[in-house]
Write a protein that holds these residues in place. Sequence first.
Motif, mmCIF file in Angstrom:
data_model
loop_
_atom_site.group_PDB
_atom_site.id
_atom_site.type_symbol
_atom_site.label_atom_id
_atom_site.label_comp_id
_atom_site.label_asym_id
_atom_site.label_seq_id
_atom_site.Cartn_x
_atom_site.Cartn_y
_atom_site.Cartn_z
ATOM 1 N N VAL A 68 13.134 2.466 -2.919
ATOM 2 C CA VAL A 68 13.008 3.587 -1.984
ATOM 3 C C VAL A 68 12.240 4.705 -2.686
ATOM 4 C CG1 VAL A 68 14.269 5.398 -0.732
ATOM 5 C CG2 VAL A 68 15.097 3.032 -0.672
ATOM 6 N N LEU A 69 11.216 5.230 -1.999
ATOM 7 C CA LEU A 69 10.464 6.384 -2.504
ATOM 8 C C LEU A 69 10.733 7.537 -1.544
ATOM 9 C CD1 LEU A 69 8.510 7.408 -4.655
ATOM 10 C CD2 LEU A 69 6.613 6.611 -3.244
ATOM 11 N N ARG A 70 11.389 8.577 -2.049
ATOM 12 C CA ARG A 70 11.843 9.662 -1.177
ATOM 13 C C ARG A 70 10.837 10.805 -1.128
ATOM 14 N NH1 ARG A 70 16.481 9.736 1.104
ATOM 15 N NH2 ARG A 70 17.890 8.001 0.718
ATOM 16 N N ASN A 71 10.770 11.423 0.062
ATOM 17 C CA ASN A 71 10.008 12.648 0.289
ATOM 18 C C ASN A 71 8.515 12.466 -0.011
ATOM 19 O OD1 ASN A 71 9.419 15.201 0.956
ATOM 20 N ND2 ASN A 71 10.818 16.188 -0.474
ATOM 21 N N VAL A 72 7.829 11.732 0.873
ATOM 22 C CA VAL A 72 6.449 11.294 0.598
ATOM 23 C C VAL A 72 5.383 12.210 1.227
ATOM 24 C CG1 VAL A 72 7.047 8.878 0.218
ATOM 25 C CG2 VAL A 72 6.559 9.648 2.537
ATOM 26 N N TYR A 73 5.739 13.468 1.513
ATOM 27 C CA TYR A 73 4.747 14.391 2.108
ATOM 28 C C TYR A 73 3.486 14.460 1.253
ATOM 29 C CZ TYR A 73 2.577 18.605 4.035
ATOM 30 O OH TYR A 73 1.678 19.483 4.587
ATOM 31 N N VAL A 74 3.658 14.454 -0.073
ATOM 32 C CA VAL A 74 2.499 14.599 -0.965
ATOM 33 C C VAL A 74 1.502 13.446 -0.763
ATOM 34 C CG1 VAL A 74 3.542 13.446 -2.980
ATOM 35 C CG2 VAL A 74 1.746 15.114 -3.331
ATOM 36 N N ILE A 75 2.024 12.235 -0.469
ATOM 37 C CA ILE A 75 1.121 11.091 -0.222
ATOM 38 C C ILE A 75 0.380 11.303 1.104
ATOM 39 C CG2 ILE A 75 1.012 8.602 0.259
ATOM 40 C CD1 ILE A 75 3.296 8.204 -1.715
ATOM 41 N N ASN A 76 1.105 11.808 2.113
ATOM 42 C CA ASN A 76 0.469 12.049 3.422
ATOM 43 C C ASN A 76 -0.566 13.170 3.352
ATOM 44 O OD1 ASN A 76 2.146 10.077 4.403
ATOM 45 N ND2 ASN A 76 3.727 11.515 5.061
ATOM 46 N N ARG A 77 -0.453 14.033 2.339
ATOM 47 C CA ARG A 77 -1.454 15.092 2.178
ATOM 48 C C ARG A 77 -2.814 14.506 1.805
ATOM 49 N NH1 ARG A 77 -1.109 18.295 -2.220
ATOM 50 N NH2 ARG A 77 -3.215 18.863 -1.707
ATOM 51 N N GLY A 78 -2.803 13.360 1.117
ATOM 52 C CA GLY A 78 -4.071 12.830 0.612
ATOM 53 C C GLY A 78 -4.476 11.471 1.139
ATOM 54 N N TYR A 79 -3.578 10.786 1.858
ATOM 55 C CA TYR A 79 -3.897 9.441 2.359
ATOM 56 C C TYR A 79 -3.514 9.363 3.825
ATOM 57 C CZ TYR A 79 -4.457 7.635 -2.408
ATOM 58 O OH TYR A 79 -4.888 7.402 -3.688
ATOM 59 N N GLU A 80 -4.355 8.656 4.586
ATOM 60 C CA GLU A 80 -4.078 8.484 6.013
ATOM 61 C C GLU A 80 -3.426 7.122 6.239
ATOM 62 O OE1 GLU A 80 -6.587 8.483 10.196
ATOM 63 O OE2 GLU A 80 -7.638 8.849 8.321
ATOM 64 N N ASP A 81 -2.186 7.127 6.726
ATOM 65 C CA ASP A 81 -1.485 5.885 7.092
ATOM 66 C C ASP A 81 -1.462 4.847 5.968
ATOM 67 O OD1 ASP A 81 -1.348 6.984 9.627
ATOM 68 O OD2 ASP A 81 -3.171 5.990 10.308
ATOM 69 N N LEU A 82 -1.268 5.280 4.721
ATOM 70 C CA LEU A 82 -1.363 4.331 3.598
ATOM 71 C C LEU A 82 -0.372 3.184 3.749
ATOM 72 C CD1 LEU A 82 -2.659 3.541 0.911
ATOM 73 C CD2 LEU A 82 -0.989 4.978 -0.252
ATOM 74 N N ALA A 83 0.893 3.499 4.076
ATOM 75 C CA ALA A 83 1.915 2.449 4.189
ATOM 76 C C ALA A 83 1.542 1.451 5.285
ATOM 77 C CB ALA A 83 3.280 3.077 4.467
ATOM 78 N N ALA A 84 1.129 1.953 6.448
ATOM 79 C CA ALA A 84 0.786 1.071 7.578
ATOM 80 C C ALA A 84 -0.404 0.180 7.223
ATOM 81 C CB ALA A 84 0.466 1.916 8.811
ATOM 82 N N ARG A 85 -1.356 0.736 6.475
ATOM 83 C CA ARG A 85 -2.554 -0.044 6.132
ATOM 84 C C ARG A 85 -2.226 -1.114 5.093
ATOM 85 N NH1 ARG A 85 -6.383 3.612 4.091
ATOM 86 N NH2 ARG A 85 -8.079 2.185 4.527
ATOM 87 N N LEU A 86 -1.339 -0.788 4.139
ATOM 88 C CA LEU A 86 -0.900 -1.807 3.171
ATOM 89 C C LEU A 86 -0.103 -2.905 3.889
ATOM 90 C CD1 LEU A 86 0.127 0.508 0.181
ATOM 91 C CD2 LEU A 86 -1.763 -1.140 0.180
ATOM 92 N N ASN A 87 0.668 -2.498 4.912
ATOM 93 C CA ASN A 87 1.431 -3.492 5.687
ATOM 94 C C ASN A 87 0.515 -4.503 6.370
ATOM 95 O OD1 ASN A 87 3.868 -2.409 4.939
ATOM 96 N ND2 ASN A 87 4.218 -1.297 6.843
#
Length: 517
Positions: A486-505
């Motif tokens: 579990v990676l908590r509080n991922v706002y910082v990733i959303n600041r620099g990447y668009e839909d990273l989790a969905a695209r890796l999925n």
Amino acid sequence: MSYGHDMTENEDYLSRIGTLIRDARQHSGLTQAQLASELGTSQSAVNRIEKGQQNLTLETLSKIGSALDSELVGLGTSGPSHLRVHGETTLSGSIDVKSSKNAGVALLCASLLNTGTTVLRKVARIEEVNRLLEVLTSIGVKATWLNEQNDLELKVPATLDLSSIDAGAARRTRSIIMFLGPLLHRAGTFQLPYAGGCDLGTRTVEPHMTALRHFGLDVVATDQNYQATTSPVDGSRRPIVLTERGDTVTENALLAAALYDGETVIRNASPNYMVQDLCFFLEKLGVAIDGIGTTTLRVHGKTSIATDVDYAPSEDPIEAMSLISAAIVTRSSITVRRVPIEFMEIELALLEEMGLRYDRSEEYMAENGKTRLVDITTHPSDLRAPIDKIHPMPFPGLNIDNLPFFAVIAATAEGQTMLHDWVYENRAIYLTELTKLGANVKLMDPHRVLIEGPTRWSGAELVCPPALRPAVVILLAMLAGKGTSVLRNVYVINRGYEDLAARLNKLGARIETFRDI
């Protein structure tokens, strides 16, 4: 009787949600038709939703929330968002690199130079861009998302309303400092809010000030604001010599030079990817620039710019590196398309030296007609530690933002690797978080880490570090980890990447986004 009462309550609830959605849509500057195209539905369906005449699933609400960048209609509470990663993933398939976030941000600031219509193609829909758009619209700029390809139209009024600036949004973006270059020509005195206290403000603004004094700008960093005044300059000017080859400082000097009547020479300029994109954009506005891609730029400015311009920023080399790293760490074969090769050559040469096997296509042009792209196909490879330490250098060296990815790559390699991050104070410390996932990472001092591989990754629960690239590096290690992380509080990733989790999925990862209910 109670059935009818429930229906009335439900209708009331739906109409309240409909009003929230309508307000959030209008705040985002979208029409009903544009929101409908983002959601893949009809305008009449959006109309019914906003009137409270349509039942909504949680999934639809969540989709609307992300389309409007609004926590009001997000799933669950408005608390922080987390990622659950099911590990030991093998990725497959192909993925396109998205447009450069740093170029997008620079071009949003550059749009202030132009009173014609600016259209930017495939702009990264990331938090940093959303905050900047909030600032721009608050001072009178009309911003419209044109379609689901994320093309963005900007119309800048002849007079900006700087007194109405959205201070909250301005304080949540680091890019606000790049308003100084374009605004010094548009206002005699103005103030810009910035994040953080006085000390940091003064230190951060100093290199920019050294560059912008040539154009008559004087800035005092008060508590929470940059207080700016502009005075006329005489015609005799020496070259601007940047003491540090910074990307944003170079961009600010370019933005100021674009509307300066005469020639400006910038020495020790950054030739990095986002600076080149800004130069290509300024050329489309009619500003002549010699030396693009070198450390000496000669800018022939114009007294006014009112041009209808259409520009596509090029692809993001840091995102390309993220995706290639994901393949290396998970020992996967994937094709990463549209890699801006000029800004990845050192990284790939180093990876080859470490034993990475990959195929690379012939070169082709990005939509801007200038940036060279290739497709890279990775193959599962046994890596070994490089002979020398890994350290960043200004372009054409290894990009500072790509350095953290070598931490997770080195952890998969046989042997000992030293990473030397001489640019940032303390960023290397965040890389030691990889030890919680099974890596052997020793901090030698605030700038250097020693990594011993190979690693048997295992799952864990971590809080996202506040630095963007180390946060993504931890996510990539979790893909390879045994079990669930579990990676908590991922706002910082959303600041620099668009839909990273969905695209890796889409490549076969199993990452779920969730909130604490």
